[in-house]
Design an enzyme around this catalytic site. Structure first.
Site, PDB file in Angstrom:
ATOM      1  N   CYS A 113       0.840  -1.202   0.000  1.00  0.00           N
ATOM      2  CA  CYS A 113       0.000   0.000   0.000  1.00  0.00           C
ATOM      3  C   CYS A 113       0.878   1.256   0.000  1.00  0.00           C
ATOM      4  CB  CYS A 113      -0.987  -0.032   1.152  1.00  0.00           C
ATOM      5  SG  CYS A 113      -2.343   1.156   0.959  1.00  0.00           S
ATOM      6  N   HIS A 207      -3.644  -4.997   0.673  1.00  0.00           N
ATOM      7  CA  HIS A 207      -3.121  -5.402   1.983  1.00  0.00           C
ATOM      8  C   HIS A 207      -3.144  -6.925   2.117  1.00  0.00           C
ATOM      9  CE1 HIS A 207      -2.607  -1.552   4.114  1.00  0.00           C
ATOM     10  NE2 HIS A 207      -3.528  -1.117   3.266  1.00  0.00           N
ATOM     11  N   GLU A 209      -1.679  -8.753   4.132  1.00  0.00           N
ATOM     12  CA  GLU A 209      -1.715  -9.180   5.537  1.00  0.00           C
ATOM     13  C   GLU A 209      -3.134  -9.294   6.080  1.00  0.00           C
ATOM     14  OE1 GLU A 209      -2.099  -4.759   5.962  1.00  0.00           O
ATOM     15  OE2 GLU A 209      -1.105  -6.141   4.587  1.00  0.00           O
TER      16      GLU A 209
END
Length: 229
Positions: A113, A207, A209
């Site tokens: 990002c 993202h 994660e």
């Protein structure tokens, strides 16, 4: 075999926990969990003296520049848009130095990002300061699809159309030196960039994660392990 050591950059913000309220180096837990699930060891890299960045990178096998605040527009020669968030100048300086050190040393690098945007800025690129449609709601991770560009590093990791977790209101505009786009959103937004050569360097606008797909992080961990050997 020793697992690769992957440094992940952090926020530097005022925080509260227990009886304490003070400045803290913060990293959302999904980042180190993703590194660990992908076969690496995670180390936090809080903002520090940019002059030490090369020394820090030399002790790592890979670098991940995490998401966070908008990059200060002065870094790419622009005036701030009213919708651009407040700057995080210590992070900008530190992470730009880490990116430059990683690229100079050939250390595998992943930008997530903000990290992708900063990679672009580090190489002389510019950013779109506001973009509609890529934030579902304040504080809510949304999802949209990204389409890989055949023949790219990203496509070698995830060759099919994929739904990804997203939360961003800025994006790459003019590409930095040597960068090529490696994935697009349906609206044409560049969603991944990479260096064609020589270093392993990839940026993704979403993202990973916050999702279940390990392939992007597994890619940088594998590259870090290979570079270490």
């Amino acid at each position: 075999m020793t697992k690769p050591l992957i440094g992940v950059t952090t926020y530097l913000d005022q925080a509260r926990w227990g009886v304490w309220d003070m400045a803290a180096a913060l990293l959302p837990a999904p980042y180190p969990r993703l590194v660990q699930a992908s076969g690496g060891l995670a180390a936090m890299l809080p903002p520090g003296d940019p002059a030490t960045a090369a020394e820090v990178v030399a002790r790592l096998d890979g670098v991940v520049v995490a998401g966070g605040a908008d990059v200060e527009p002065v870094r790419y020669g622009a005036a701030p848009d009213p919708r651009t968030g407040p700057p995080a100048r210590a992070r900008d300086a530190w992470e730009l130095a880490l990116i430059e050190a990683a690229l100079a040393s050939g250390t595998p690098l992943l930008g997530i990002c903000r990290g992708m945007q900063l990679l672009n800025v580090a190489l002389g690129g510019t950013l779109i300061q506001h973009l509609d449609g890529h934030v579902e709601a304040v504080g809510v991770i949304g999802r949209h699809t990204v389409k890989p560009v055949p023949g790219t590093l990203y496509a070698s990791l995830a060759p099919e159309l994929a739904e990804v977790p997203t939360y961003h209101h800025q994006a790459v505009d003019r590409l930095g030196r040597g960068l090529v786009p490696s994935a697009y959103a349906e609206d044409g937004t560049v969603e991944a960039v990479e260096l064609a050569e020589p270093a392993w360097a990839l940026g993704v606008q979403w993202h990973p994660e916050m999702g279940e797909d390990l392939r992007v992080m597994e890619g940088v961990v594998r590259a870090a392990g290979a570079a270490r050997r």
